[in-house]
Design an enzyme around this catalytic site. Structure first.
Site, mmCIF file in Angstrom:
data_model
loop_
_atom_site.group_PDB
_atom_site.id
_atom_site.type_symbol
_atom_site.label_atom_id
_atom_site.label_comp_id
_atom_site.label_asym_id
_atom_site.label_seq_id
_atom_site.Cartn_x
_atom_site.Cartn_y
_atom_site.Cartn_z
ATOM 1 N N TYR A 112 -34.525 7.551 16.610
ATOM 2 C CA TYR A 112 -34.524 7.490 15.146
ATOM 3 C C TYR A 112 -35.796 8.165 14.647
ATOM 4 O O TYR A 112 -36.218 9.170 15.193
ATOM 5 C CB TYR A 112 -34.384 6.024 14.715
ATOM 6 N N LYS A 167 -4.521 4.105 19.503
ATOM 7 C CA LYS A 167 -4.704 5.544 19.722
ATOM 8 C C LYS A 167 -6.136 5.838 20.149
ATOM 9 O O LYS A 167 -6.377 6.639 21.062
ATOM 10 C CB LYS A 167 -4.388 6.311 18.437
ATOM 11 N N GLU A 209 -1.475 10.584 11.760
ATOM 12 C CA GLU A 209 -0.696 9.553 12.450
ATOM 13 C C GLU A 209 0.095 8.710 11.462
ATOM 14 O O GLU A 209 -0.454 8.232 10.457
ATOM 15 C CB GLU A 209 -1.631 8.651 13.253
ATOM 16 N N ASP A 235 3.284 12.365 15.141
ATOM 17 C CA ASP A 235 4.688 11.971 15.017
ATOM 18 C C ASP A 235 5.605 13.185 15.099
ATOM 19 O O ASP A 235 6.753 13.066 15.533
ATOM 20 C CB ASP A 235 4.919 11.239 13.697
ATOM 21 N N LEU A 268 16.699 14.863 11.269
ATOM 22 C CA LEU A 268 15.746 15.937 10.988
ATOM 23 C C LEU A 268 14.593 15.443 10.124
ATOM 24 O O LEU A 268 14.212 16.064 9.134
ATOM 25 C CB LEU A 268 16.468 17.118 10.323
ATOM 26 N N ALA A 270 10.459 13.926 10.448
ATOM 27 C CA ALA A 270 9.249 14.568 10.961
ATOM 28 C C ALA A 270 9.398 14.950 12.424
ATOM 29 O O ALA A 270 9.119 16.086 12.826
ATOM 30 C CB ALA A 270 8.057 13.636 10.767
ATOM 31 N N ASN A 347 13.662 3.863 19.049
ATOM 32 C CA ASN A 347 13.251 2.536 19.508
ATOM 33 C C ASN A 347 13.330 1.546 18.354
ATOM 34 O O ASN A 347 13.125 1.920 17.206
ATOM 35 C CB ASN A 347 11.814 2.596 20.040
#
Length: 439
Positions: A112, A167, A209, A235, A268, A270, A347
């Site tokens: 620092y 993630k 995301e 996605d 159709l 994403a 899913n």
């Protein structure tokens, strides 16, 4: 087999007599429960205590399993039922922690003030040195507006934080990347784009995301155009990469030439549009798609795909069929043609069960349980960061898919998602593709 999405741990005591564990397993299995890990907790002189992880569909099925175990009698006792998933999330799954201990005033001065001022002045004069003397070069923002969280829908960014933490944990473990969740309280594309651009100096990559369709397309396209660091909507492209890898493996098992095949995409959104684009980038010339949304069909045609009016027409036309609609049972066994490859990826329940597709004549069938984005995004970003790439393009994504497929054992659709060798292979392939493009 139907995907299970409730996980509970049953602590069960059984007398030390051969066959008692088998009786417990049979009772659970007869009610459709899936047994995961079995951990021996204690071995006594006359009994054994075990933690048995069980996956079920819902609370009703869980209660049936509990009642069946309790009814076994003859010394078999159920002690506790615990939710270890919830316990694992207590306090969160990630933390920001210093790499350097600060144990003395001398160390304080280096980390620092006053020493840090010299580093700041150096970066001011030579901004590229930030990649050496800060964490920026290894940091990726995980950005969500919470409008499309897993299969849960628009639940808000705070409710989606456990996904973002997951993630980040996977980024760290599988690729050594610092993933930082960024939760946005707006779903307005302009505000999202502006916010991400403002925070981008602190990162070397942006992972979008669980941002819903259709605004996810504009957000990603604009950010890719306006930023000079890699941007990827997982996605869309993470799903597409792993789907292409699965299709390569499936076609290898079924003896089908993927590039010469007719590929059909049902749904159709994403993921679906990105899957179509990925197959076209791979070299498949005949890519068809169908969706109830006319604008989605138009979007596919803008990218070079062919829209068809119904599922029946697509099933009749295509050799390889992929579905990402979220509608269980949408593909009827009567629609299946002999020799087709079918990947029903929704899913927790697929558009058609693999067993039903195979019985109807499919040469190969799989559902979404094994086609996991975890196989893609860590290595993709590791490779992009290693190459100091300013983008993630389709050549890099195709290279990732081919690397995943190359790591897949004969008969499997994709590799085990936590295999470090797979992620190293993906990173190396993506880095090579990025550097080749630069040359």
């Amino acid at each position: 087999m139907i995907a299970k999405h409730m996980i509970r741990t049953l602590m069960i005591e059984t007398p030390s007599v051969p066959g008692n564990l088998g009786r417990v397993a049979t009772a659970i299995g007869l009610l459709g429960g899936d047994i995961g890990e079995v951990e021996t907790v204690k071995v006594g002189p006359n009994y054994t205590m075990r933690n048995i992880t069980v996956q079920v569909e819902n609370e009703e099925q869980l209660q049936e399993v509990i009642a069946a175990v309790q009814a076994l009698g003859e010394g078999i006792r159920l002690h506790t039922v615990s939710d270890e998933v919830l316990s694992a999330h207590e306090g969160g799954k990630i933390q920001m922690k210093s790499k350097m201990p600060i144990r003395s005033l001398a160390e304080l001065g280096r980390v620092y003030t006053p020493g840090v001022a010299d580093v700041c002045r150096l970066i001011e004069k030579e901004p590229e040195k930030a990649s050496i003397y800060t964490t920026i070069s290894n940091s990726v923002a995980i950005v969500t507006d919470g409008t499309a969280i897993l299969g849960l829908g628009n639940i808000g960014s705070v409710a989606g934080m456990p996904v973002m933490e997951g993630k980040a944990a996977l980024f760290d473990q599988l690729a050594g990347i610092s993933g930082i969740p960024i939760l946005l309280d707006t779903s307005d594309p302009e505000e999202i784009i502006k916010t991400v651009k403002h925070i981008s100096p602190g990162f070397s990559g942006i992972l979008l995301e669980d941002i819903g369709s259709p605004h996810c397309f504009e957000i990603e396209d604009r950010l890719k155009e306006e930023l000079n660091i890699p941007v990827m909507h997982d996605d869309q492209h993470g799903t597409a990469v792993v789907t292409l890898a699965a299709a390569i493996s499936a076609c290898r098992s079924a003896g089908v030439d993927l590039k010469e095949a007719k590929v059909g995409q049902i749904g159709l959104g994403a993921a679906g549009v990105a899957i179509c684009r990925m197959f076209m980038a791979y070299g498949v010339n005949a890519v068809y798609g169908t969706d109830k949304s006319e604008s989605a069909m138009n979007r596919l045609e803008q990218y070079g795909g062919q829209a068809v009016s119904s599922i029946e027409e697509l099933m009749e036309t295509c050799d390889i069929v992929i579905a990402t609609t979220g509608v269980p049972g949408l593909i009827k066994p009567a629609f299946v043609r002999s020799g087709q490859v079918i990947l029903a990826l929704s899913n927790p329940k697929p558009e058609i069960e693999p067993e039903a597709a195979l019985q109807a004549g499919a040469a190969y069938a799989a559902d979404g349980r094994s086609v996991n984005n975890v196989l893609g995004f860590p290595g993709i970003f590791r490779g992009a960061l290693n190459a100091k790439s300013t983008e993630i393009n389709h050549d890099m994504l195709v290279a990732a898919a081919e690397a995943i497929a190359a790591c897949t054992k004969q008969g499997d659709v994709v590799p085990q998602p936590l295999d470090s060798k797979v992620h190293h292979a993906v990173a190396a392939a993506v880095e090579h593709a990025a550097l080749t493009a630069v040359k």
